[in-house]
Design a protein around this motif. Structure first.
Motif, PDB file in Angstrom:
ATOM      1  N   THR A   1       0.852  -1.219   0.000  1.00 13.24           N
ATOM      2  CA  THR A   1       0.000   0.000   0.000  1.00 13.24           C
ATOM      3  C   THR A   1       0.873   1.249   0.000  1.00 13.24           C
ATOM      4  N   PHE A   2       1.920   1.210   0.837  1.00 13.84           N
ATOM      5  CA  PHE A   2       2.819   2.352   0.918  1.00 13.84           C
ATOM      6  C   PHE A   2       3.482   2.617  -0.439  1.00 13.84           C
ATOM      7  N   ASP A   3       3.912   1.566  -1.140  1.00 11.93           N
ATOM      8  CA  ASP A   3       4.541   1.735  -2.453  1.00 11.93           C
ATOM      9  C   ASP A   3       3.575   2.360  -3.440  1.00 11.93           C
ATOM     10  N   VAL A   4       2.316   1.892  -3.439  1.00 12.69           N
ATOM     11  CA  VAL A   4       1.326   2.447  -4.383  1.00 12.69           C
ATOM     12  C   VAL A   4       1.071   3.914  -4.090  1.00 12.69           C
ATOM     13  N   ASP A   5       0.900   4.256  -2.764  1.00 13.69           N
ATOM     14  CA  ASP A   5       0.649   5.663  -2.405  1.00 13.69           C
ATOM     15  C   ASP A   5       1.821   6.540  -2.821  1.00 13.69           C
ATOM     16  N   VAL A   6       3.031   6.083  -2.630  1.00 13.68           N
ATOM     17  CA  VAL A   6       4.198   6.900  -2.998  1.00 13.68           C
ATOM     18  C   VAL A   6       4.263   7.111  -4.509  1.00 13.68           C
ATOM     19  N   ARG A   7       3.974   6.081  -5.296  1.00 12.22           N
ATOM     20  CA  ARG A   7       4.007   6.249  -6.752  1.00 12.22           C
ATOM     21  C   ARG A   7       2.949   7.243  -7.205  1.00 12.22           C
TER      22      ARG A   7
ATOM     23  N   GLY B   1      14.809   3.085 -10.421  1.00 12.82           N
ATOM     24  CA  GLY B   1      13.395   3.220 -10.769  1.00 12.82           C
ATOM     25  C   GLY B   1      12.481   2.495  -9.816  1.00 12.82           C
ATOM     26  N   GLU B   2      13.004   1.997  -8.682  1.00 11.33           N
ATOM     27  CA  GLU B   2      12.188   1.292  -7.716  1.00 11.33           C
ATOM     28  C   GLU B   2      11.919   2.207  -6.502  1.00 11.33           C
ATOM     29  N   ILE B   3      11.021   1.749  -5.597  1.00 10.20           N
ATOM     30  CA  ILE B   3      10.707   2.497  -4.374  1.00 10.20           C
ATOM     31  C   ILE B   3      11.478   1.868  -3.232  1.00 10.20           C
TER      32      ILE B   3
ATOM     33  N   THR C   1       9.567   4.862   6.006  1.00 11.14           N
ATOM     34  CA  THR C   1       9.935   5.892   5.027  1.00 11.14           C
ATOM     35  C   THR C   1      10.016   5.240   3.642  1.00 11.14           C
ATOM     36  N   ALA C   2       9.728   6.096   2.634  1.00 15.65           N
ATOM     37  CA  ALA C   2       9.814   5.643   1.234  1.00 15.65           C
ATOM     38  C   ALA C   2      10.520   6.713   0.422  1.00 15.65           C
ATOM     39  N   LEU C   3      11.318   6.298  -0.552  1.00 12.50           N
ATOM     40  CA  LEU C   3      12.080   7.209  -1.411  1.00 12.50           C
ATOM     41  C   LEU C   3      11.903   6.784  -2.854  1.00 12.50           C
ATOM     42  N   ILE C   4      11.531   7.773  -3.740  1.00 12.12           N
ATOM     43  CA  ILE C   4      11.360   7.511  -5.160  1.00 12.12           C
ATOM     44  C   ILE C   4      12.021   8.634  -5.940  1.00 12.12           C
ATOM     45  N   HIS C   5      12.597   8.289  -7.044  1.00 15.31           N
ATOM     46  CA  HIS C   5      13.332   9.258  -7.877  1.00 15.31           C
ATOM     47  C   HIS C   5      12.423   9.812  -8.958  1.00 15.31           C
ATOM     48  N   ILE C   6      12.473  11.183  -9.171  1.00 17.34           N
ATOM     49  CA  ILE C   6      11.733  11.843 -10.258  1.00 17.34           C
ATOM     50  C   ILE C   6      12.716  12.608 -11.114  1.00 17.34           C
ATOM     51  N   THR C   7      12.357  12.811 -12.375  1.00  5.81           N
ATOM     52  CA  THR C   7      13.231  13.530 -13.326  1.00  5.81           C
ATOM     53  C   THR C   7      12.574  14.728 -13.953  1.00  5.81           C
TER      54      THR C   7
ATOM     55  N   ALA D   1      -2.929  14.647   3.494  1.00  3.35           N
ATOM     56  CA  ALA D   1      -4.231  14.250   4.012  1.00  3.35           C
ATOM     57  C   ALA D   1      -4.767  13.021   3.289  1.00  3.35           C
ATOM     58  N   PHE D   2      -4.594  13.013   1.989  1.00  6.26           N
ATOM     59  CA  PHE D   2      -5.205  11.937   1.193  1.00  6.26           C
ATOM     60  C   PHE D   2      -4.422  10.631   1.339  1.00  6.26           C
ATOM     61  N   ARG D   3      -3.121  10.716   1.457  1.00 10.31           N
ATOM     62  CA  ARG D   3      -2.304   9.502   1.497  1.00 10.31           C
ATOM     63  C   ARG D   3      -2.004   9.058   2.923  1.00 10.31           C
TER      64      ARG D   3
END
Length: 754
Positions: free
Chosen positions: A146-152, A237-239, A251-257, A195-197
């Motif tokens: 769930t955490f991975d989906v919310d972060v994406r 490209g992973e979480i 905690t979760a970390l994702i890379h954006i470009t 609030a939403f996540r």
């Protein structure tokens, strides 16, 4: 000696194998028994059992080394003794016989032992503990998913918020705009994500992972620096999710470009009690697995012990197979190798005949006897072949050197063999194999056909016209056992001429003897009649004197004829001396020119001098007679012919001999008697005795040469006499006389000379 040493080494190896095998078998059985009925049920592998099994494993390796060494020794000897394949089959057969029962026992014992351990440890306990741990594990897995989906999804929303900011501020630096808090809409977007996540904190980090570009939190900001591994996972490209069980957060970390290069960092609550329970359940499972592992080790020890026992059985089977192969297949292998050696041609090979007197013993003795007989027979065949080769070389040498011509042909009259003399006699450079007899010797065809048709030999004497001269040949034909026939022939011209010369000389001697005896009384009586009665007889008409003169003249002619007969009968043997043939011919030509001044006698020769070994007097006499005959033939022509006499003498020297040609412009030789003019008493002149050319022929033949009478070849009127004299002619003549003295008496005499 080598066989004895090999047997001793084999016995020592077998004794070592037996001792080590007994020790290894006892150790394997003892170690397995201790492991199964171990003193410490919680740790059945403790104590000396592993050390015993390890030591026994070394012994098993030593035994395997002995068997493998024996196996490779057999394999290396397979080429020399011929028993490698059969020995390997014995080993495989014994090994398979031991492997099948061992495998069946291993399957049943393994199944029973495993089933007993499973029942002892309990499948229900295993199931309950696994289900308990599975409940907490599912909670953690669901939270992480769930955490991975919310972060994406949050990352997508943040990228959209950042694009709006980029659109509002043009082409400026988006990261600077966000960090200066110039975009209220962007901040509102981040708070909505909180609030939403259900995030505690959401932040945007720079591309270095340290710079904080934007951040929103529910309460106090929770910023735990992510580990380096998290940044590496985010760059792929992973979480990168990290659970902090002691603080109850994740905690979760994702890379954006786009529209900026950086990272989105999110923090969320995590049930600390669930994590604790999960760790406890895993610890309990580990303890349970340790207990099961102890059972696995027990199974391992049992398996190792049984494997060692099975390996010992297999090694024993292999060793027995090698021993059986050595005792059973050894003699057979040696016989096989000996047979291969005989096949390659070595008949000196023998196999040792040892051991009990059984079938192999009898087979070895029979093989040795067979090779000995084969060796003797091959030696006999080799000697026979060598004798045949010697005979063949002798026949080939004989055919090449014999003076007679030999031709062999097949039933189709095609030449299959011809020696060198055959071509020389027929005037052909070389008779090629495959030529037709009709093309090579057409005069022999009919005789060859008679032999092929009748299957019987033919003996014939034939005359062959070769280059305008008649040559006498003696021909014999005989059937060839291989088919066809064989022709042998020789030029008997000189032999026939010699026989005729001998016959005519005997006739001349008899005639001279019979006529000379009454000639002298006749002449003396006639002279006495003239002296006594000439004055008393009235001879007015002179009849008496004419009769007396006629008698005396005829007696004188008969006397001269008798002298010629005597000269021909007493032809001396040539006396060999070296002289200049050119000088002799020049002198003879000059003398004939003086005797016949009306005839022009010309001598031609390009050589300065021509040395010849022969009788100078007889050679001069022969050519003098030839020039005299030529001059008389020209002088005997009718006056109305009005011919200016001309005689040309030419001398040519080659490697083989001398070629002398005499041509005139007289009437030439009559065709009907030309071939017989060299015979005695054959003449074309009324007052000739027919001995001149016969004497010339005799002189030339005594010098090993030949003479041929022809008419001129240039189409003009006149005669042409060609004399050929070989070098060392007297040696040739002596050899010819020695070879044919006995043959002269055997040949039939010519017709009319009986």
């Amino acid at each position: 000696m080598s066989n004895v040493l090999s047997q001793q080494a084999s016995k020592a190896s077998w004794a070592l194998f037996e001792g080590l095998f007994i020790i290894a078998a006892l150790v394997a059985v003892f170690a397995t028994f201790i492991a199964i009925s171990g003193v410490d049920p919680d740790n059945p592998t403790a104590g000396t059992t592993p050390w015993l099994l390890g030591l026994n494993f070394v012994v098993v390796i030593v035994l395997a080394t002995i068997v493998v060494r024996e196996y490779f020794a057999i394999q290396s000897n397979s080429e020399s003794e011929g028993r490698g394949r059969l020995a390997r089959r014995f080993v495989m057969l014994f090994g398979f016989s031991a492997l099948v029962p061992s495998a069946i026992v291993a399957v049943f014992l393994g199944a029973i032992f495993t089933q007993g351990l499973d029942n002892w440890l309990g499948e229900r306990v295993d199931s309950v503990m696994e289900k308990n741990a599975e409940i907490f594990r599912n909670y953690v897995d669901n939270f992480e998913t769930t955490f991975d989906v919310d972060v994406r999804l949050a990352a997508l929303d943040v990228e959209n918020f950042a694009r709006d900011v980029e659109a509002s501020f043009g082409d400026g630096d988006v990261s600077r705009a966000l960090s200066a808090n110039t975009s209220v809409a962007f901040s509102e977007g981040l708070r909505s994500e909180l609030a939403f996540r259900d995030f505690l904190t959401i932040a945007i980090l720079g591309d270095d992972g340290v710079e904080l570009i934007a951040e929103e939190s529910v309460q106090d900001a929770i910023l735990i620096p992510p580990p380096a591994a998290a940044f590496e996972e985010a760059d792929r490209g992973e979480i990168a999710t990290t659970l902090y069980e002691n603080r109850g957060v994740a905690t979760a970390l994702i890379h954006i470009t786009e529209p900026l290069n950086g990272y989105i960092y999110a923090v969320k609550n995590f049930d600390r009690n669930a994590a604790v329970r999960l760790r406890e359940a895993e610890a309990e499972i580990i303890q349970y697995n340790n207990a099961k592992r102890q059972g696995g080790r027990l199974q391992t020890i049992f398996a190792i012990g049984y494997a060692q026992i099975a390996a010992l059985v297999l090694l024993l089977a292999g060793r027995l197979g090698l021993e059986a192969a050595g005792r059973v297949t050894g003699p057979i292998g040696r016989l096989a190798m000996a047979a291969h050696t005989v096949r390659d041609g070595d008949l000196t090979v023998r196999v040792p005949v040892t051991g009990a007197k059984d079938e192999v013993y009898a087979l070895s003795k029979s093989f040795n006897a067979m090779t000995e007989q084969l060796s003797e027979q091959r030696s006999a065949l080799i000697r026979a072949r060598e004798d045949e080769e010697d005979r063949r070389h002798f026949v080939e040498t004989l055919l090449a050197e014999v003076s007679a011509g030999v031709i062999r042909m097949d039933p189709h009259m095609v030449v299959t063999l011809a020696n060198r003399s055959a071509g020389d006699l027929l005037g052909v450079d070389e008779i090629q194999e495959g030529a037709f007899l009709a093309d090579v010797a057409p005069d022999f065809v009919q005789f060859a056909k008679d032999t092929l048709q009748q299957g019987s030999p033919v003996d014939a004497s034939i005359d062959i016209n070769r280059n305008g001269a008649i040559r006498h040949f003696r021909l014999k034909t005989a059937p060839d056992p291989a088919g066809g026939c064989v022709l042998t022939f020789d030029d008997t011209t000189r032999l026939v001429n010699a026989q005729r010369q001998l016959a005519w000389r005997d006739v001349a001697r008899r005639i001279a003897h019979e006529i000379r005896n009454p000639l002298t009384p006749i002449m003396l009586s006639t002279e006495r009649l003239r002296r006594r009665y000439a004055s008393s007889i009235d001879d007015t008409d002179g009849v008496f004197d004419r009769c007396i003169e006629t008698i005396l003249r005829q007696v004188g002619d008969i006397g001269r004829m008798v002298e010629e007969f005597s000269s021909f009968a007493r032809m001396p043997k040539p006396n060999a001396n070296k002289f200049d043939m050119k000088s002799v011919l020049e002198a003879t030509s000059f003398s004939q020119g003086m005797v016949s001044p009306d005839i022009k006698v010309v001598f031609e020769s390009e050589a300065e001098s021509v040395t010849y070994l022969g009788d100078e007097r007889l050679i001069g006499q022969a050519f003098g007679n030839l020039l005299k005959n030529a001059a008389e033939a020209i002088e005997g022509m009718p006056e109305e012919a009005d011919v200016q006499g001309h005689i040309r003498v030419s001398l040519t020297e080659s490697e083989k001999g001398l070629d002398i040609t005499i041509e005139d412009n007289g009437p030439g030789f009559p065709e009907d008697v030309r071939d017989r003019l060299l015979e005695p008493y054959v003449t074309t002149r009324e007052k000739g005795t027919g001995l001149g050319l016969a004497i010339v022929n005799r002189i030339i033949v005594d010098h090993g040469g030949s003479i041929s009478l022809q008419n001129r070849l240039d189409g003009m009127r006149g005669a042409r006499v060609r004399v050929w004299l070989p070098h060392d002619s007297l040696k040739v003549s002596e050899t010819f006389d020695a070879q044919h003295d006995d043959e002269l008496d055997e040949l039939p005499a010519p017709a009319g000379l009986v």
